[in-house]
Design a protein around this motif. Structure first.
Motif, PDB file in Angstrom:
ATOM      1  N   ALA A  27      -4.972  -2.800  -2.342  1.00 41.68           N
ATOM      2  CA  ALA A  27      -3.301  -2.573  -2.432  1.00 41.68           C
ATOM      3  C   ALA A  27      -2.690  -2.348  -4.015  1.00 41.68           C
ATOM      4  O   ALA A  27      -3.308  -2.511  -4.732  1.00 41.68           O
ATOM      5  CB  ALA A  27      -3.202  -4.196  -2.599  1.00 41.68           C
ATOM      6  N   VAL A  28      -1.442  -1.876  -3.912  1.00 39.05           N
ATOM      7  CA  VAL A  28      -1.141  -1.034  -5.534  1.00 39.05           C
ATOM      8  C   VAL A  28      -0.292  -2.482  -6.345  1.00 39.05           C
ATOM      9  O   VAL A  28      -0.281  -2.481  -7.086  1.00 39.05           O
ATOM     10  CB  VAL A  28      -0.332  -0.103  -4.866  1.00 39.05           C
ATOM     11  N   PHE A  48       0.744  -0.907   0.095  1.00 44.11           N
ATOM     12  CA  PHE A  48      -0.321   0.005   0.073  1.00 44.11           C
ATOM     13  C   PHE A  48       0.919   0.807   0.109  1.00 44.11           C
ATOM     14  O   PHE A  48       1.811   1.251   0.521  1.00 44.11           O
ATOM     15  CB  PHE A  48      -0.916  -0.250   1.436  1.00 44.11           C
ATOM     16  N   GLY A  49       0.584   2.762  -0.543  1.00 40.71           N
ATOM     17  CA  GLY A  49       1.091   3.471  -0.505  1.00 40.71           C
ATOM     18  C   GLY A  49       1.315   4.423  -1.792  1.00 40.71           C
ATOM     19  O   GLY A  49       0.885   3.569  -3.145  1.00 40.71           O
ATOM     20  N   GLY A 106       9.219   6.067  -3.521  1.00 41.52           N
ATOM     21  CA  GLY A 106       8.563   6.422  -2.034  1.00 41.52           C
ATOM     22  C   GLY A 106       8.278   5.264  -1.107  1.00 41.52           C
ATOM     23  O   GLY A 106       9.179   4.018  -1.174  1.00 41.52           O
ATOM     24  N   PHE A 107       7.749   5.348   0.092  1.00 38.84           N
ATOM     25  CA  PHE A 107       7.521   4.282   1.067  1.00 38.84           C
ATOM     26  C   PHE A 107       6.213   3.713   1.479  1.00 38.84           C
ATOM     27  O   PHE A 107       5.673   4.057   0.889  1.00 38.84           O
ATOM     28  CB  PHE A 107       7.424   4.614   2.790  1.00 38.84           C
ATOM     29  N   TYR A 108       5.895   2.590   0.912  1.00 41.25           N
ATOM     30  CA  TYR A 108       5.072   1.305   1.060  1.00 41.25           C
ATOM     31  C   TYR A 108       5.175   0.527   2.101  1.00 41.25           C
ATOM     32  O   TYR A 108       6.227   0.233   2.826  1.00 41.25           O
ATOM     33  CB  TYR A 108       5.490   0.370   0.294  1.00 41.25           C
ATOM     34  N   ASN A 109       3.971   0.635   2.608  1.00 43.94           N
ATOM     35  CA  ASN A 109       3.256  -0.282   4.511  1.00 43.94           C
ATOM     36  C   ASN A 109       3.541  -1.904   3.383  1.00 43.94           C
ATOM     37  O   ASN A 109       2.527  -2.150   2.285  1.00 43.94           O
ATOM     38  CB  ASN A 109       1.558  -0.175   4.104  1.00 43.94           C
ATOM     39  N   LEU A 118       3.095   7.529   6.320  1.00 44.05           N
ATOM     40  CA  LEU A 118       2.897   5.813   6.222  1.00 44.05           C
ATOM     41  C   LEU A 118       2.466   6.100   7.375  1.00 44.05           C
ATOM     42  O   LEU A 118       1.904   4.666   7.927  1.00 44.05           O
ATOM     43  CB  LEU A 118       4.357   5.158   5.829  1.00 44.05           C
ATOM     44  N   LYS A 119       3.450   5.746   8.421  1.00 42.62           N
ATOM     45  CA  LYS A 119       3.241   5.425   9.873  1.00 42.62           C
ATOM     46  C   LYS A 119       0.936   6.323  10.226  1.00 42.62           C
ATOM     47  O   LYS A 119       0.378   5.800  11.354  1.00 42.62           O
ATOM     48  CB  LYS A 119       3.943   5.924  10.968  1.00 42.62           C
TER      49      LYS A 119
END
Length: 153
Positions: free
Chosen positions: A100-101, A74-75, A128-131, A83-84
């Motif tokens: 979801a990507v 996700f992101g 970027g930052f993803y979960n 993100l958090k």
């Protein structure tokens, strides 16, 4: 008379009252699976091979359960802090989860298998930052999920 007593004695030994000595319940090894997540940044559009590692629970189980395992991204977010703040774990996730990507294939196993399993995941092209969410769904109705951060650059 001797023959009659012998037969009665044999019958007495071979007949056991119902419920007098229950057989022990079948016990199975019980495994949970943890995903080995990359700790270093990954490249856009990279194909990741992720491994589900079995971990033996301390107590065996009296029943078997089927499991579904999957991974979802996700992101992206511009920072880990963003993100958090935005990421919330779904209390009843599915395989694959909505929104979801990127997702992996859904793997199926049983709780007594203990086999290491691999799946692949195609990293999105946007940096970027993803979960990274790892999901375990048990046929008994239990669901577990854990999130971690995956940096794409």
């Amino acid at each position: 008379m001797t023959r009659l007593l012998l037969c009665v004695a044999l019958l007495g030994v071979s007949c056991v009252p119902l419920g007098a000595s229950p057989s022990p319940s079948q016990r199975y090894p019980n495994y949970q699976y943890v995903l080995q997540v990359p700790t270093k940044p990954v490249s856009p559009s990279q194909r990741l091979i992720l491994t589900w590692e079995p971990q033996l629970a301390t107590e065996p189980s009296s029943s078997l359960s089927e499991m579904q395992l999957c991974v979802a991204l996700f992101g992206p977010w511009e920072s880990v802090e963003a993100l958090k703040r935005a990421a919330q774990l779904d209390s009843r996730p599915s395989c694959p989860p909505a929104g979801a990507v990127a997702t992996s294939a859904t793997l199926r196993t049983t709780t007594n298998s203990g086999a290491r399993m691999a799946t692949d995941l195609l990293v999105p092209s946007a940096p970027g930052f993803y979960n990274l969410l790892q999901i375990s769904i048990f046929s008994a109705g239990n669901t577990t999920s854990a999130g971690s951060v995956l940096e794409v650059r």
